[in-house]
Each structure stands twice: as C-alpha cells, then as structure tokens.
Design a protein around this motif. Structure first.
Motif, PDB file in Angstrom:
ATOM      1  N   ILE A 198       0.813  -1.210   0.000  1.00 22.15           N
ATOM      2  CA  ILE A 198       0.000   0.000   0.000  1.00 22.15           C
ATOM      3  C   ILE A 198       0.849   1.263   0.000  1.00 22.15           C
ATOM      4  CG2 ILE A 198      -0.236  -0.055   2.515  1.00 22.15           C
ATOM      5  CD1 ILE A 198      -2.866   1.234  -0.021  1.00 22.15           C
ATOM      6  N   ASP A 199       1.986   1.260   0.693  1.00 26.05           N
ATOM      7  CA  ASP A 199       2.827   2.456   0.732  1.00 26.05           C
ATOM      8  C   ASP A 199       4.224   2.081   1.223  1.00 26.05           C
ATOM      9  OD1 ASP A 199       2.548   2.157   3.537  1.00 26.05           O
ATOM     10  OD2 ASP A 199       0.915   3.617   3.628  1.00 26.05           O
ATOM     11  N   LYS A 200       5.098   3.080   1.308  1.00 26.60           N
ATOM     12  CA  LYS A 200       6.493   2.824   1.694  1.00 26.60           C
ATOM     13  C   LYS A 200       6.616   2.447   3.168  1.00 26.60           C
ATOM     14  CE  LYS A 200       8.725   5.443  -1.981  1.00 26.60           C
ATOM     15  NZ  LYS A 200       9.663   6.544  -2.344  1.00 26.60           N
ATOM     16  N   ASP A 201       5.671   2.863   3.996  1.00 22.43           N
ATOM     17  CA  ASP A 201       5.693   2.425   5.397  1.00 22.43           C
ATOM     18  C   ASP A 201       5.510   0.909   5.478  1.00 22.43           C
ATOM     19  OD1 ASP A 201       6.101   4.950   6.395  1.00 22.43           O
ATOM     20  OD2 ASP A 201       3.985   5.350   6.768  1.00 22.43           O
ATOM     21  N   ALA A 202       4.650   0.367   4.611  1.00 13.24           N
ATOM     22  CA  ALA A 202       4.445  -1.082   4.579  1.00 13.24           C
ATOM     23  C   ALA A 202       5.701  -1.789   4.092  1.00 13.24           C
ATOM     24  CB  ALA A 202       3.259  -1.418   3.685  1.00 13.24           C
ATOM     25  N   VAL A 203       6.412  -1.180   3.140  1.00 14.97           N
ATOM     26  CA  VAL A 203       7.674  -1.751   2.657  1.00 14.97           C
ATOM     27  C   VAL A 203       8.700  -1.775   3.790  1.00 14.97           C
ATOM     28  CG1 VAL A 203       9.590  -1.436   1.053  1.00 14.97           C
ATOM     29  CG2 VAL A 203       7.245  -1.045   0.280  1.00 14.97           C
ATOM     30  N   LYS A 204       8.747  -0.697   4.539  1.00 14.49           N
ATOM     31  CA  LYS A 204       9.679  -0.630   5.663  1.00 14.49           C
ATOM     32  C   LYS A 204       9.387  -1.714   6.695  1.00 14.49           C
ATOM     33  CE  LYS A 204      11.496   2.582   9.143  1.00 14.49           C
ATOM     34  NZ  LYS A 204      11.385   3.962   9.707  1.00 14.49           N
ATOM     35  N   ALA A 205       8.105  -1.925   6.990  1.00 15.97           N
ATOM     36  CA  ALA A 205       7.729  -2.972   7.947  1.00 15.97           C
ATOM     37  C   ALA A 205       8.122  -4.349   7.415  1.00 15.97           C
ATOM     38  CB  ALA A 205       6.227  -2.902   8.210  1.00 15.97           C
ATOM     39  N   PHE A 206       7.956  -4.560   6.121  1.00 19.28           N
ATOM     40  CA  PHE A 206       8.342  -5.811   5.467  1.00 19.28           C
ATOM     41  C   PHE A 206       9.838  -6.073   5.638  1.00 19.28           C
ATOM     42  CE2 PHE A 206       9.931  -7.496   1.294  1.00 19.28           C
ATOM     43  CZ  PHE A 206       9.371  -8.759   1.333  1.00 19.28           C
ATOM     44  N   LEU A 207      10.658  -5.078   5.345  1.00 14.85           N
ATOM     45  CA  LEU A 207      12.114  -5.239   5.444  1.00 14.85           C
ATOM     46  C   LEU A 207      12.553  -5.407   6.892  1.00 14.85           C
ATOM     47  CD1 LEU A 207      13.220  -2.546   2.824  1.00 14.85           C
ATOM     48  CD2 LEU A 207      13.110  -5.029   2.516  1.00 14.85           C
ATOM     49  N   ASN A 208      11.959  -4.644   7.799  1.00 13.90           N
ATOM     50  CA  ASN A 208      12.333  -4.752   9.218  1.00 13.90           C
ATOM     51  C   ASN A 208      11.995  -6.127   9.773  1.00 13.90           C
ATOM     52  OD1 ASN A 208      13.250  -2.131   9.228  1.00 13.90           O
ATOM     53  ND2 ASN A 208      11.417  -1.268  10.189  1.00 13.90           N
ATOM     54  N   ALA A 209      10.839  -6.675   9.372  1.00 16.18           N
ATOM     55  CA  ALA A 209      10.452  -7.992   9.849  1.00 16.18           C
ATOM     56  C   ALA A 209      11.441  -9.056   9.375  1.00 16.18           C
ATOM     57  CB  ALA A 209       9.045  -8.333   9.378  1.00 16.18           C
ATOM     58  N   LEU A 210      11.843  -8.966   8.132  1.00 17.08           N
ATOM     59  CA  LEU A 210      12.800  -9.940   7.599  1.00 17.08           C
ATOM     60  C   LEU A 210      14.145  -9.825   8.298  1.00 17.08           C
ATOM     61  CD1 LEU A 210      11.979  -9.769   3.787  1.00 17.08           C
ATOM     62  CD2 LEU A 210      11.484 -11.636   5.372  1.00 17.08           C
ATOM     63  N   GLU A 211      14.560  -8.614   8.576  1.00 15.84           N
ATOM     64  CA  GLU A 211      15.833  -8.422   9.267  1.00 15.84           C
ATOM     65  C   GLU A 211      15.775  -8.995  10.678  1.00 15.84           C
ATOM     66  OE1 GLU A 211      18.872  -4.783  10.614  1.00 15.84           O
ATOM     67  OE2 GLU A 211      17.026  -4.351   9.481  1.00 15.84           O
ATOM     68  N   GLU A 212      14.671  -8.740  11.359  1.00 17.81           N
ATOM     69  CA  GLU A 212      14.560  -9.206  12.741  1.00 17.81           C
ATOM     70  C   GLU A 212      14.453 -10.723  12.819  1.00 17.81           C
ATOM     71  OE1 GLU A 212      11.784  -8.581  16.725  1.00 17.81           O
ATOM     72  OE2 GLU A 212      11.962  -6.980  15.235  1.00 17.81           O
ATOM     73  N   VAL A 213      13.669 -11.341  11.938  1.00 22.09           N
ATOM     74  CA  VAL A 213      13.506 -12.782  12.029  1.00 22.09           C
ATOM     75  C   VAL A 213      14.807 -13.499  11.680  1.00 22.09           C
ATOM     76  CG1 VAL A 213      12.708 -13.260   9.657  1.00 22.09           C
ATOM     77  CG2 VAL A 213      11.870 -14.648  11.566  1.00 22.09           C
ATOM     78  N   GLN A 214      15.587 -12.919  10.791  1.00 19.24           N
ATOM     79  CA  GLN A 214      16.884 -13.525  10.504  1.00 19.24           C
ATOM     80  C   GLN A 214      17.839 -13.367  11.691  1.00 19.24           C
ATOM     81  OE1 GLN A 214      18.340 -13.149   6.177  1.00 19.24           O
ATOM     82  NE2 GLN A 214      16.784 -11.520   6.332  1.00 19.24           N
ATOM     83  N   GLY A 215      17.685 -12.268  12.417  1.00 15.66           N
ATOM     84  CA  GLY A 215      18.484 -12.080  13.617  1.00 15.66           C
ATOM     85  C   GLY A 215      18.128 -13.074  14.709  1.00 15.66           C
ATOM     86  N   GLU A 216      16.913 -13.588  14.674  1.00 18.06           N
ATOM     87  CA  GLU A 216      16.476 -14.587  15.650  1.00 18.06           C
ATOM     88  C   GLU A 216      16.892 -15.999  15.252  1.00 18.06           C
ATOM     89  OE1 GLU A 216      12.414 -13.811  17.560  1.00 18.06           O
ATOM     90  OE2 GLU A 216      12.195 -12.872  15.589  1.00 18.06           O
TER      91      GLU A 216
END
Length: 524
Positions: A352-370
């Motif tokens: 829907i927007d760039k905020d959603a893209v940011k949430a997408f990238l942050n989630a991937l970064e965090e789950v890989q960190g876990e």
C-alpha cells in the motif's frame, strides 16, 4: 488542482472510471447519502496510487463539526428508517445490489488502482458486496425471535429484536468497500443507519459507493442519513468510539487499533464488533494432496501482496514432506508475475505504501536475527516499472514458531516455513501457539487428522478449513476470530443479531397476577 489532474500520466481507462463513479479532483469531506459537505475545509489529503504513484484525486478531511452534523442527520434518519417494514428495507438493499452490478467493473478497477490489489481481487471484492446485499434481502424476511412457554397460567413469552440505532463502521485499506457492505447492508435491513469512516489511505472507493447508492435513496424518497460517510483521520474514529449516540462500533484493522476502540466503547458500555489481526497457518500433513495444497498456500501468502487479515503467514509442514513442499515453493516463487495490478498477467501487486515496505524489510531483518533463514525474496524491486518503491518480492523464511516476528502479524508477503514431526496434534499445537485466532487450514486426506483439526481441542480459530486455504471466505458464514483477533463476527449466518437489541416480552391474558417462582405478595 485542475492543472495537476490534467497533467497526470493517468490512463484513459482510469480517467473514465473516475468520471463514471463521480470522483472529482477535490472531493468533499462527508456525505449523508443525498448531500455532501465539508467542501471548504482547510485540510486536504492527496490520494496516490501505490501502483504507479500517480495522483488519483484529493479529499477534504472532516472536522469535529462535520462529524457532529453527520451524527445529527443520522439520528433523524433513524427515526424514519426504523419504522419502514423490514422487507421494504430489503427492497432498498436489492436496488443497491443492482446498482453495484451496473458499476462492478468500474468500482473493481478503482479498488485495484487505489489499494493495489490485482484486478481480479478488486472485482471479487465488489462481487462480495453484491453477494452480501443478496443475503441481506433474504434476511429482511427472517429477523425472527423465539417463543417459549411461561410457568404462569395464561401467560405467553417471546423474544423479539429491534433496531439498534446508529452503527459506526471503521474500515481498513485492504478491503476498502467489502467490509463496509458486510456491516451496512445487514444493519440496513435490521433498521439501523450507518456512519462509515473509511481508511484515510483509500477514501475514494468509499466516496464512489456513496455516489452509487445516492440514486436509490433519491428514487425512493428516503431521508438523508441512512448511509453516511465521513473522511477523516484517527480523530474522527476516536469521536465515534467515545460517542454514546453510536451504540455499536464495528472496527476492522490492527489489534493495536482495535484495543483502543474496544476500550473506548467498553468504557461507555457500548457494543463493539472487532475484526483485528490474523496470524494464519496452513498445516500440510504427510497425507496431503501436495499440489492442491500449494495452490492454496501461494494464493494465501501472496494474494493482495500479503495484506489480507486472512493471509497465510505460517506454513506448518510434516517432516516427511517438508523438503518436497519447500522445493516446490522455491520453484514457484521466482515465476510469480509482479507488476501493475490492472495488468491481466499480474498476480502480485504493490504494497500500500512505503511504510508497509519498511515494515516488510524490518520484519525480515529481525527474524533472521532470531535465527530464521531467508530462502527467497525480500527485495524491493527497482526500475521504471517499479518506481513507486512499493513493489517487493514475496519472501519465504524457514523459522520456528516461538520467534518474536513469527508471533506477530506483518502485513506483507512473508511466509514462515515451520517443520513439525509426529502426530497432527503437534501441528495443531504449533498453529494455536500464537496470540491471534482468525483463520486456519489443514490439508490432509486422512479423516482422522481432519476431524481432529475440527474438534474443540483442534483449531482455536474462528475459521477452520479443510483442504482449502485460509483466505477467501464466503459471505454465507459468519466471519471473525478469537483471541487478539477480537471475537467479532460479521457477514453471514446469524451475525445480524449484533445489529439489533434483544427484548423479552411476557403477556398476561388472564385476570389474575401470579408471580414467577411462586412468590406470594398479597397487599390485601
């Protein structure tokens, strides 16, 4: 504003759609069904398409004074609408259904262009509106109560349902029109009036709906205020949630938002209908039809670019078929057509927007960190075709259910691949091991496994499917979930009851006055 619109590189097809649906360059802040207001408000919002970044149109944002005007008009409309016989109210809804049929293609295109879902899903959303209208028409002759025997002689008891009043509807961007219709059409045949606050991200489709139904209201000489819309930010939603004149507030969105609405409505002892987050899982057992399951998985995971509350977010696969499922998904994902949602070949549109893209990238970064392992996807696409920065490649991550990010709902196309061993009860425990409880699914040809999934010790979700995916509910069944999903039910079945107040009646047709429970009270 006129010059800006003329200079937009918008296709003629979209321009024709806007004209057909009455969307102007600058649109009023509210409508009471027949009339519009707030045209001169100081605050406006530009609505850009996530598909190509083009400015579609602008809207005036409503004020607190606008809200007050809408509520007062709705109050007066309710006094009239509640006196109309329910089957006659159903006839109005039938006429609305016909109007939606006339404008299905145009409204479906606007849904697609404004929200970003592919055209087939946009058309499907409008069809869902038509379907709920048809359901409501039949319901208008079935608003039944119950009769029961009294313990007192020559007494009769029964229950009946009366209109509730004003129903506030707060809808989300991902289903910009369907969720409103689920509420508004059932509420209408029940004798209620509705005030709709659409998402500020997708207000144009709401304005279009008001234009579509206006002729029906005018042709039937109905008062304004039966169906109202108000375009505003969270302040308008807060006014609605705290307003004692609005006995029921139906809110769709995040769990965080729903808790705020529920707290405000509950504090005034109002009724709330909450449709909140989902963290939906598909279980694939070793007895599943793998190819059929994969079709459901892919649609559930990437449909609407992962922005459905019923999107498939977790895939729980038996260890004996885990490698087979993983490898097939890794062959399917690179071939998914990603592009403009109005293109016939596209299967995955933008976020829907760039905020959603940011949430997408942050989630991937965090789950890989876990400890999660990104198998594919997770990129933001570049190039002229993807210049909006809202197009991403759907991701698959090998993960464990206890990871923090797996426990949360990310409104994006991320599929967590989780391995299980042993009996199906182990898979069910994993599925139930999250805070949300909306939709769930199992793929298996083993009757013992599927029946276990449907027992009261099986799936704890409001929706539990066998050999179909988590996404794509029909309007005949009540829609909603448990736990952090909110517990509300919308659409079909007996969901109509929440839009009415329940009353028990006892009639004494004797010349005596016996008391219940045999109480003696003689005043001489």
């Amino acid at each position: 504003m006129k010059q800006a619109i003329d200079e937009m590189p918008m296709t003629k097809a979209i321009a024709d759609v806007l004209q057909q649906l009455g969307i102007k360059e600058l649109n009023p802040a509210y409508s009471t069904g027949l009339n519009w207001g707030g045209e001169n408000n100081k605050t406006t919002r530009d609505i850009h398409s996530p598909a190509d970044g083009n400015l579609i149109a602008s809207v005036n944002m409503a004020t607190a004074d606008d809200y007050e005007q809408v509520v007062k008009t709705a109050q007066e409309a309710f006094k009239v609408w509640r006196t109309v016989p329910a089957p006659k109210r159903g006839e109005i809804v039938r006429q609305i259904s016909n109007k939606l049929r006339e404008h299905k293609e145009a409204l479906g295109k606007l849904v697609s262009y404004e929200m970003g879902k592919i055209l087939q899903e946009g058309l499907g959303e409008v069809q869902e509106m038509i379907d709920i209208c048809d359901f409501a028409v039949g319901l208008s002759r079935q608003l039944h109560g119950y009769t029961m025997h009294s313990e007192r002689p020559q007494h009769r008891m029964y229950e009946q349902y009366h209109p509730l009043g004003i129903v506030g509807v707060i809808s989300a961007f991902n289903f910009p029109v369907a969720v409103w219709s689920w509420n508004a059409m059932l509420a209408a045949v029940c004798g209620d009036v509705t005030i709709w606050k659409p998402s500020e991200k997708t207000p144009l489709t709401a304005i279009a709906c008001q234009h579509i139904i206006r002729d029906v209201l005018a042709e039937n000489d109905l008062p304004e205020g039966i169906f109202s819309v108000i375009i505003g930010d969270a302040e308008i939603g807060s006014l609605m949630a705290h307003d004692t004149r609005v006995p029921l507030v139906s809110a769709t969105g995040s769990t965080r938002m729903g808790k705020k609405v529920g707290e405000a409505v509950g504090a005034r002892l109002g009724k709330s209908l909450l449709e909140l987050g989902g963290n939906n899982a598909i279980i694939i057992t070793e007895h599943a039809d793998i190819e059929m399951a994969l079709r459901a998985v892919v649609f559930g995971a990437v449909g609407t670019c992962g922005q459905r509350c019923t999107s498939t977010r977790r895939l729980i696969v038996h260890e004996n078929v885990y490698d087979q499922v993983r490898d097939r998904l890794l062959k399917i994902y690179p071939n998914l057509p990603i592009g403009h949602p109005l293109s016939d070949t596209t299967l995955v549109g933008p976020l829907i927007d760039k905020d959603a893209v940011k949430a997408f990238l942050n989630a991937l970064e965090e789950v890989q960190g876990e400890g999660g392992k990104l198998l594919i996807g997770g990129e933001v696409l570049e190039g002229e075709q993807y210049a909006t920065g809202t197009y991403v490649t759907p991701a698959i991550v090998e993960a464990e259910n206890h990871y923090h990010m797996v426990q949360e709902e990310t409104f994006a196309p991320i599929l967590y691949l989780i391995r299980y061993s042993g009996d199906v009860e182990n898979a069910i425990d994993i599925q139930n091991g999250v805070k949300q409880g909306l939709s769930s699914s199992i793929f298996s040809t083993n009757l013992l496994e599927t029946e276990a999934f449907l027992t009261h010790w099986g799936s704890d979700c409001g929706i539990a499917n066998v050999n179909i995916g988590t996404s794509g509910a029909e309007i005949g069944g009540a829609f909603g979930g448990e736990k952090d999903t909110g517990g509300g039910r919308e659409s079909g079945s007996d969901a109509w009851r929440i839009y009415m107040r329940r009353q028990t009646n006892t009639i004494n047709y004797s010349r005596e006055l016996p008391l219940a429970q045999g109480i003696k009270f003689d005043i001489g």
